[in-house]
Write an enzyme that holds these catalytic residues in place. Structure first.
Site, mmCIF file in Angstrom:
data_model
loop_
_atom_site.group_PDB
_atom_site.id
_atom_site.type_symbol
_atom_site.label_atom_id
_atom_site.label_comp_id
_atom_site.label_asym_id
_atom_site.label_seq_id
_atom_site.Cartn_x
_atom_site.Cartn_y
_atom_site.Cartn_z
ATOM 1 N N HIS A 227 3.417 0.097 2.233
ATOM 2 C CA HIS A 227 2.792 1.433 2.142
ATOM 3 C C HIS A 227 3.427 2.192 0.973
ATOM 4 O O HIS A 227 3.462 1.663 -0.136
ATOM 5 C CB HIS A 227 2.953 2.132 3.514
ATOM 6 C CG HIS A 227 2.228 3.426 3.693
ATOM 7 N ND1 HIS A 227 1.211 3.860 2.894
ATOM 8 C CD2 HIS A 227 2.382 4.381 4.646
ATOM 9 C CE1 HIS A 227 0.769 5.033 3.315
ATOM 10 N NE2 HIS A 227 1.468 5.385 4.385
ATOM 11 N N HIS A 273 -5.386 -3.328 -1.322
ATOM 12 C CA HIS A 273 -5.527 -2.107 -0.510
ATOM 13 C C HIS A 273 -6.379 -2.434 0.699
ATOM 14 O O HIS A 273 -7.301 -3.245 0.622
ATOM 15 C CB HIS A 273 -6.210 -1.002 -1.320
ATOM 16 C CG HIS A 273 -6.016 0.353 -0.727
ATOM 17 N ND1 HIS A 273 -6.817 0.845 0.277
ATOM 18 C CD2 HIS A 273 -5.079 1.296 -0.950
ATOM 19 C CE1 HIS A 273 -6.410 2.060 0.604
ATOM 20 N NE2 HIS A 273 -5.349 2.358 -0.116
ATOM 21 N N ASP A 326 0.074 2.842 -6.597
ATOM 22 C CA ASP A 326 1.517 2.627 -6.729
ATOM 23 C C ASP A 326 1.899 1.833 -7.966
ATOM 24 O O ASP A 326 3.032 1.958 -8.451
ATOM 25 C CB ASP A 326 2.063 1.945 -5.471
ATOM 26 C CG ASP A 326 1.996 2.868 -4.267
ATOM 27 O OD1 ASP A 326 1.656 2.401 -3.171
ATOM 28 O OD2 ASP A 326 2.250 4.076 -4.436
HETATM 29 C C1 SDX Z 1 -0.562 2.597 -0.135
HETATM 30 O O1 SDX Z 1 -3.911 2.906 3.417
HETATM 31 C C2 SDX Z 1 -3.743 3.768 2.416
HETATM 32 O O2 SDX Z 1 -4.590 4.593 2.110
HETATM 33 C C3 SDX Z 1 -2.393 3.642 1.724
HETATM 34 C C4 SDX Z 1 -2.226 4.402 0.412
HETATM 35 C C5 SDX Z 1 -2.192 5.920 0.625
HETATM 36 O O3 SDX Z 1 -2.504 6.659 -0.331
HETATM 37 O O4 SDX Z 1 -1.751 6.324 1.746
HETATM 38 O O5 SDX Z 1 -3.301 4.059 -0.458
HETATM 39 C C6 SDX Z 1 -0.901 4.044 -0.260
HETATM 40 O O6 SDX Z 1 0.120 2.225 0.786
HETATM 41 C C7 SDX Z 1 -1.180 1.602 -1.079
HETATM 42 C C8 SDX Z 1 -0.780 0.127 -0.764
HETATM 43 C C9 SDX Z 1 0.647 -0.131 -1.253
HETATM 44 N N1 SDX Z 1 1.091 -1.463 -0.809
HETATM 45 C C10 SDX Z 1 1.279 -2.481 -1.674
HETATM 46 O O7 SDX Z 1 1.003 -2.425 -2.876
HETATM 47 C C11 SDX Z 1 1.888 -3.725 -1.047
HETATM 48 C C12 SDX Z 1 1.153 -4.988 -1.537
HETATM 49 N N2 SDX Z 1 -0.210 -4.962 -0.964
HETATM 50 C C13 SDX Z 1 -0.460 -5.807 0.179
HETATM 51 O O8 SDX Z 1 0.613 -6.008 1.051
HETATM 52 C C14 SDX Z 1 -1.808 -5.488 0.820
HETATM 53 O O9 SDX Z 1 -2.747 -5.427 -0.186
HETATM 54 C C15 SDX Z 1 -1.941 -4.256 1.708
HETATM 55 C C16 SDX Z 1 -0.920 -4.239 2.766
HETATM 56 C C17 SDX Z 1 -1.867 -3.008 0.891
HETATM 57 C C18 SDX Z 1 -3.324 -4.319 2.347
HETATM 58 O O10 SDX Z 1 -3.349 -5.465 3.033
HETATM 59 P P1 SDX Z 1 -4.492 -5.913 4.065
HETATM 60 O O11 SDX Z 1 -5.655 -5.001 4.049
HETATM 61 O O12 SDX Z 1 -3.825 -6.151 5.381
HETATM 62 O O13 SDX Z 1 -4.984 -7.216 3.396
HETATM 63 P P2 SDX Z 1 -4.311 -8.626 3.603
HETATM 64 O O14 SDX Z 1 -2.820 -8.524 3.494
HETATM 65 O O15 SDX Z 1 -4.883 -9.232 4.828
HETATM 66 O O16 SDX Z 1 -4.800 -9.399 2.295
HETATM 67 C C19 SDX Z 1 -6.059 -10.053 2.257
HETATM 68 C C20 SDX Z 1 -5.790 -11.252 1.348
HETATM 69 C C21 SDX Z 1 -4.607 -12.084 1.834
HETATM 70 O O17 SDX Z 1 -4.834 -13.408 1.409
HETATM 71 P P3 SDX Z 1 -4.952 -14.545 2.555
HETATM 72 O O18 SDX Z 1 -3.650 -14.501 3.328
HETATM 73 O O19 SDX Z 1 -6.155 -14.151 3.417
HETATM 74 O O20 SDX Z 1 -5.121 -15.830 1.774
HETATM 75 O O21 SDX Z 1 -5.424 -10.809 0.008
HETATM 76 C C22 SDX Z 1 -4.082 -11.207 -0.257
HETATM 77 C C23 SDX Z 1 -3.443 -11.550 1.066
HETATM 78 O O22 SDX Z 1 -2.422 -12.519 0.892
HETATM 79 N N3 SDX Z 1 -3.382 -10.071 -0.840
HETATM 80 C C24 SDX Z 1 -2.382 -10.175 -1.717
HETATM 81 C C25 SDX Z 1 -2.000 -8.854 -1.991
HETATM 82 N N4 SDX Z 1 -2.762 -8.004 -1.290
HETATM 83 C C26 SDX Z 1 -3.613 -8.773 -0.564
HETATM 84 N N5 SDX Z 1 -1.786 -11.250 -2.286
HETATM 85 C C27 SDX Z 1 -0.775 -10.993 -3.155
HETATM 86 N N6 SDX Z 1 -0.354 -9.742 -3.471
HETATM 87 C C28 SDX Z 1 -0.943 -8.664 -2.908
HETATM 88 N N7 SDX Z 1 -0.514 -7.464 -3.228
#
Ligand code: SDX
Length: 385
Positions: A227, A273, A326
């Protein structure tokens, strides 16, 4: 199969957990109380956006002047909180506590010392929201000066909200351009509907607990690298890449680094996201502003953005995963000389306005938030069976 293994953890993806009049987040647009984020970033100051979120309408000129002077007048911290911050130098040096932890405790202490702490009426909540919005930049500034082993810098009443925040961290009067970039970043970070930390604040306030408690919980949620902590983690990732490939942005070496990360199934910070699957409306706005600052800061800063843009190109073309706010934030705050551990605290300095708006909305029309769960544990047994 273990009980938990059979449970697909959806993380409530796509579930509407309630109504809000504060913000709409979808791939089409990001809207704060009817105003689209590009319009706000271009035409409103953070103080105007904070007023819009907390009070619910665009401020008139006189309302804005009153609001701004209320914020300036509430920047000081109570002595016990200053004493706490000063006592945290050892903990911060040895990283048993990071700035987000210290900020969380400071906000909780501000609650212990706030004359309205046990009053959750609409009027008291708004007073507390304004005080927290004014005080959090001072907590961040004092904390940075404790870390640096320097005299505390007092808030400068002649400076606007964003400019004073940056001044208290760096101890230098920011240029108008850098004050503007921080101001826009606060607007972009201010609110985002039912994200994890805001939802945390609503669950806590829905028990009729108080604002400081709900904000303390929200800060704990925002710290996580999935997050708000991602802005720090994104910068640490770029520093790791820089350390591994050296000062030249050799595209082949960057590609090799990224492919190794893909093989290791690493989450690359600042990308992806839960809601935005085709890009975060905020990322492009901040990237453009940050790149303009970097171009004036010399080659290291420009090369950081060049590296970031190559990482982003590979993520987009090979994984169809886009940067969230971010990613450009980490690079932008870095070229502005802000220490990495203060990036997520600055996110708090912005998001306090969104959290407080949601806490007030929850208190104004409350029902306890209590979902059900699906039991996948052992079948019924007899203890003496
Ligand atoms: C913020 O929710 C909000 O509005 C939050 C926010 C706000 O203003 O409040 O926007 C602020 O928190 C932004 C997000 C910051 N976090 C990160 O940058 C951390 C890295 N991102 C990931 O951990 C991920 O993208 C999340 C947690 C942000 C979202 O994840 P989801 O919706 O649970 O999606 P997922 O993890 O299930 O991913 C779907 C697929 C997966 O592949 P598979 O396992 O299905 O093969 O996409 C891949 C993931 O592995 N993936 C990534 C990735 N993000 C998704 N792979 C590598 N790097 C990434 N960053």
């Amino acid at each position: 199969m273990s009980a938990t293994a059979s449970l697909k953890n959806t993380g409530l993806e796509g579930v509407s957990a309630g109504n809000t009049a504060i913000c709409s987040v979808d791939q089409g647009a990001l809207i704060y109380r009817g105003y689209e984020i590009h319009d706000l970033a271009e035409n409103a100051t953070f103080e105007e956006v904070a007023f819009l979120l907390l009070i619910g309408h665009k401020p008139s000129a006189s309302e804005l002047e009153t609001f701004k002077s209320e914020l300036v007048g509430a920047r000081e911290l109570p002595e016990p909180v200053i004493a706490y911050l000063t006592s945290m130098r050892h903990a911060l040096d040895y990283r048993t506590a990071v700035p987000m932890d210290v900020l969380r405790t400071a906000v909780s202490m501000l609650g212990n010392l706030d004359k309205d702490s046990q009053d959750s009426s609409e009027e008291a909540n708004l007073r507390k929201a304004k005080r927290l919005t004014a005080q959090i930049p001072t907590v961040i500034g004092h904390m940075q000066n404790v870390i640096d082993g320097r005299e505390l810098v007092q808030p400068d009443a002649s400076m606007g909200h964003a400019q004073n925040l940056l001044y208290m961290i760096t101890r230098e009067k920011p240029s108008d351009e850098e004050a503007h970039v921080i101001d826009v970043s606060l607007t972009l970070y201010a609110e985002h509907d039912y994200n994890a930390s805001t939802f945390t604040s609503r669950v806590i306030s829905a028990t009729l607990s108080d604002m400081h408690g709900a904000v303390t919980g929200a800060i704990a949620a925002l710290k996580g690298p999935l997050h708000g902590g991602a802005n720090e983690a994104a910068m640490e990732m770029l520093k790791e890449i820089r350390g591994d490939i050296g000062p030249a942005n050799d595209t082949e070496q960057i590609r090799t680094w990224m492919h190794r990360a893909f093989q290791d199934k690493r989450k690359l910070m600042g990308f992806g996201h839960r809601v935005y699957k085709n890009g975060d409306h905020r990322a492009g706005i901040l990237h453009k502003l940050g790149h303009a600052v970097a171009d004036k800061k010399g080659s290291d800063a420009a090369k950081l953005f060049e590296l970031g843009e190559e990482v982003q190109r590979i993520m987009e073309t090979e994984k169809a995963i886009f940067p969230n706010v971010d990613f450009p934030c980490g690079m932008t705050y870095n070229v502005m000389g802000i220490p990495v551990p203060q990036y997520t605290p600055i996110f708090v300095a912005a998001r306090i306005t969104g959290w407080a708006a949601h806490i007030m909305e929850q208190h104004a029309n409350n029902r306890l938030i209590r979902p059900v769960s699906t039991y996948v544990g052992p079948e019924l047994m007899k203890w003496n069976g």
